[in-house]
Design a protein around this motif. Structure first.
Motif, mmCIF file in Angstrom:
data_model
loop_
_atom_site.group_PDB
_atom_site.id
_atom_site.type_symbol
_atom_site.label_atom_id
_atom_site.label_comp_id
_atom_site.label_asym_id
_atom_site.label_seq_id
_atom_site.Cartn_x
_atom_site.Cartn_y
_atom_site.Cartn_z
ATOM 1 N N LYS A 32 1.396 11.635 -1.290
ATOM 2 C CA LYS A 32 1.279 10.591 -2.314
ATOM 3 C C LYS A 32 0.044 9.726 -2.045
ATOM 4 O O LYS A 32 -0.504 9.733 -0.948
ATOM 5 C CB LYS A 32 2.526 9.709 -2.304
ATOM 6 C CG LYS A 32 3.791 10.445 -2.684
ATOM 7 C CD LYS A 32 4.976 9.515 -2.657
ATOM 8 C CE LYS A 32 6.250 10.265 -3.002
ATOM 9 N NZ LYS A 32 7.418 9.384 -2.959
ATOM 10 N N MET A 34 -3.029 9.790 -3.146
ATOM 11 C CA MET A 34 -4.391 10.329 -3.138
ATOM 12 C C MET A 34 -4.975 10.118 -4.537
ATOM 13 O O MET A 34 -4.671 10.864 -5.462
ATOM 14 C CB MET A 34 -4.413 11.812 -2.754
ATOM 15 C CG MET A 34 -4.180 12.052 -1.290
ATOM 16 S SD MET A 34 -4.806 13.643 -0.684
ATOM 17 C CE MET A 34 -3.810 14.812 -1.576
ATOM 18 N N TYR A 35 -5.806 9.068 -4.668
ATOM 19 C CA TYR A 35 -6.352 8.706 -5.964
ATOM 20 C C TYR A 35 -7.870 8.804 -6.052
ATOM 21 O O TYR A 35 -8.432 8.596 -7.119
ATOM 22 C CB TYR A 35 -5.919 7.283 -6.337
ATOM 23 C CG TYR A 35 -4.413 7.130 -6.402
ATOM 24 C CD1 TYR A 35 -3.663 7.836 -7.338
ATOM 25 C CD2 TYR A 35 -3.744 6.303 -5.513
ATOM 26 C CE1 TYR A 35 -2.283 7.709 -7.397
ATOM 27 C CE2 TYR A 35 -2.363 6.158 -5.568
ATOM 28 C CZ TYR A 35 -1.639 6.859 -6.513
ATOM 29 O OH TYR A 35 -0.276 6.733 -6.565
ATOM 30 N N TYR A 60 -6.935 17.763 -3.207
ATOM 31 C CA TYR A 60 -6.861 16.544 -4.015
ATOM 32 C C TYR A 60 -6.204 16.855 -5.360
ATOM 33 O O TYR A 60 -5.361 16.108 -5.839
ATOM 34 C CB TYR A 60 -8.267 15.980 -4.215
ATOM 35 C CG TYR A 60 -8.331 14.815 -5.159
ATOM 36 C CD1 TYR A 60 -7.815 13.578 -4.791
ATOM 37 C CD2 TYR A 60 -8.894 14.952 -6.421
ATOM 38 C CE1 TYR A 60 -7.863 12.500 -5.655
ATOM 39 C CE2 TYR A 60 -8.946 13.877 -7.295
ATOM 40 C CZ TYR A 60 -8.439 12.649 -6.908
ATOM 41 O OH TYR A 60 -8.488 11.594 -7.768
ATOM 42 N N LYS A 63 -2.539 17.502 -4.745
ATOM 43 C CA LYS A 63 -1.914 16.438 -3.942
ATOM 44 C C LYS A 63 -1.051 17.030 -2.824
ATOM 45 O O LYS A 63 0.093 16.634 -2.606
ATOM 46 C CB LYS A 63 -1.065 15.508 -4.814
ATOM 47 C CG LYS A 63 -1.772 14.952 -6.028
ATOM 48 C CD LYS A 63 -2.737 13.860 -5.672
ATOM 49 C CE LYS A 63 -3.234 13.122 -6.892
ATOM 50 N NZ LYS A 63 -4.599 13.413 -7.272
ATOM 51 N N TYR A 88 -0.733 7.430 3.316
ATOM 52 C CA TYR A 88 -0.442 8.512 2.388
ATOM 53 C C TYR A 88 0.923 9.124 2.721
ATOM 54 O O TYR A 88 0.998 10.123 3.431
ATOM 55 C CB TYR A 88 -1.540 9.570 2.451
ATOM 56 C CG TYR A 88 -2.911 9.008 2.149
ATOM 57 C CD1 TYR A 88 -3.368 8.949 0.839
ATOM 58 C CD2 TYR A 88 -3.709 8.492 3.159
ATOM 59 C CE1 TYR A 88 -4.607 8.412 0.554
ATOM 60 C CE2 TYR A 88 -4.945 7.938 2.879
ATOM 61 C CZ TYR A 88 -5.377 7.897 1.580
ATOM 62 O OH TYR A 88 -6.606 7.352 1.292
ATOM 63 N N SER A 90 4.093 11.341 2.890
ATOM 64 C CA SER A 90 4.210 12.767 2.566
ATOM 65 C C SER A 90 5.599 13.268 2.923
ATOM 66 O O SER A 90 6.324 12.635 3.682
ATOM 67 C CB SER A 90 3.159 13.571 3.305
ATOM 68 O OG SER A 90 3.378 13.521 4.702
#
Length: 94
Positions: A32, A34-35, A60, A63, A88, A90
Protein backbone atom coordinates in the motif's frame (compact mmCIF):
# COMPACT_ATOMS: atom_id res chain seq x y z
CA UNK A 1 35.03 -49.33 12.12
CA UNK A 2 31.48 -49.77 10.78
CA UNK A 3 30.03 -48.46 14.06
CA UNK A 4 32.20 -45.34 13.81
CA UNK A 5 31.09 -44.72 10.22
CA UNK A 6 27.45 -45.30 11.10
CA UNK A 7 27.71 -42.90 14.03
CA UNK A 8 29.42 -40.28 11.85
CA UNK A 9 26.71 -40.61 9.22
CA UNK A 10 24.04 -40.24 11.91
CA UNK A 11 25.66 -37.08 13.30
CA UNK A 12 25.97 -35.55 9.83
CA UNK A 13 22.30 -36.32 9.15
CA UNK A 14 21.21 -34.66 12.40
CA UNK A 15 23.11 -31.48 11.62
CA UNK A 16 22.19 -31.40 7.93
CA UNK A 17 18.46 -31.97 8.41
CA UNK A 18 17.50 -28.38 9.35
CA UNK A 19 19.59 -27.04 6.48
CA UNK A 20 17.97 -29.40 4.02
CA UNK A 21 14.50 -28.35 5.17
CA UNK A 22 15.28 -24.65 4.80
CA UNK A 23 15.40 -23.23 1.36
CA UNK A 24 14.75 -20.46 -1.03
CA UNK A 25 11.17 -19.26 -1.16
CA UNK A 26 9.37 -16.66 -3.22
CA UNK A 27 6.50 -14.52 -2.00
CA UNK A 28 4.54 -11.66 -3.51
CA UNK A 29 3.36 -8.90 -1.20
CA UNK A 30 0.58 -6.43 -1.91
CA UNK A 31 2.08 -3.05 -0.99
CA UNK A 32 0.00 0.00 0.00
CA UNK A 33 0.87 3.71 -0.24
CA UNK A 34 2.93 3.53 -3.44
CA UNK A 35 1.81 6.76 -5.12
CA UNK A 36 4.93 8.07 -6.85
CA UNK A 37 7.72 6.78 -9.09
CA UNK A 38 10.30 6.81 -6.27
CA UNK A 39 8.20 4.64 -3.93
CA UNK A 40 9.32 1.29 -5.45
CA UNK A 41 12.98 2.06 -4.77
CA UNK A 42 12.21 2.78 -1.11
CA UNK A 43 10.22 -0.46 -0.80
CA UNK A 44 12.98 -2.39 -2.55
CA UNK A 45 15.67 -0.94 -0.28
CA UNK A 46 13.69 -1.78 2.86
CA UNK A 47 13.28 -5.39 1.75
CA UNK A 48 16.90 -5.80 0.63
CA UNK A 49 17.98 -4.76 4.13
CA UNK A 50 16.33 -7.87 5.63
CA UNK A 51 18.95 -10.59 6.19
CA UNK A 52 18.26 -13.60 3.98
CA UNK A 53 16.68 -11.67 1.12
CA UNK A 54 18.29 -12.67 -2.18
CA UNK A 55 16.23 -10.76 -4.76
CA UNK A 56 13.50 -8.12 -4.83
CA UNK A 57 11.34 -6.91 -7.72
CA UNK A 58 8.84 -4.13 -7.05
CA UNK A 59 6.02 -3.21 -9.44
CA UNK A 60 4.63 0.31 -9.12
CA UNK A 61 1.89 -0.53 -11.62
CA UNK A 62 0.70 -3.65 -9.76
CA UNK A 63 1.53 -2.31 -6.27
CA UNK A 64 3.41 -5.51 -5.46
CA UNK A 65 6.81 -6.67 -4.32
CA UNK A 66 8.10 -10.13 -5.19
CA UNK A 67 10.84 -11.37 -2.89
CA UNK A 68 13.13 -14.38 -3.10
CA UNK A 69 14.43 -15.17 0.37
CA UNK A 70 16.05 -17.87 2.49
CA UNK A 71 13.35 -19.09 4.86
CA UNK A 72 15.98 -20.22 7.37
CA UNK A 73 17.03 -16.60 7.82
CA UNK A 74 13.96 -14.48 7.02
CA UNK A 75 10.22 -14.90 7.36
CA UNK A 76 7.10 -13.18 6.06
CA UNK A 77 6.66 -11.14 9.25
CA UNK A 78 10.13 -9.64 8.84
CA UNK A 79 9.38 -8.77 5.22
CA UNK A 80 6.05 -7.09 5.94
CA UNK A 81 7.54 -5.28 8.95
CA UNK A 82 10.34 -3.89 6.78
CA UNK A 83 7.94 -2.33 4.29
CA UNK A 84 5.59 -1.10 7.02
CA UNK A 85 8.44 0.61 8.88
CA UNK A 86 9.38 2.33 5.62
CA UNK A 87 5.80 3.67 5.34
CA UNK A 88 4.41 1.05 2.97
CA UNK A 89 2.19 -1.47 4.78
CA UNK A 90 2.14 -4.83 3.03
CA UNK A 91 0.61 -8.28 3.28
CA UNK A 92 0.98 -11.51 1.32
CA UNK A 93 -0.97 -11.22 -1.91
CA UNK A 94 -3.77 -13.72 -2.18
Amino acid sequence: MNKVLAFAAFVVTIFAAPTAMAGEKTITLAVKNMYCASCPSIVKGSLEAVPGVAKVAVSYKDKTATIVYDDATADVNQLTSATTQAGYPSAPKS
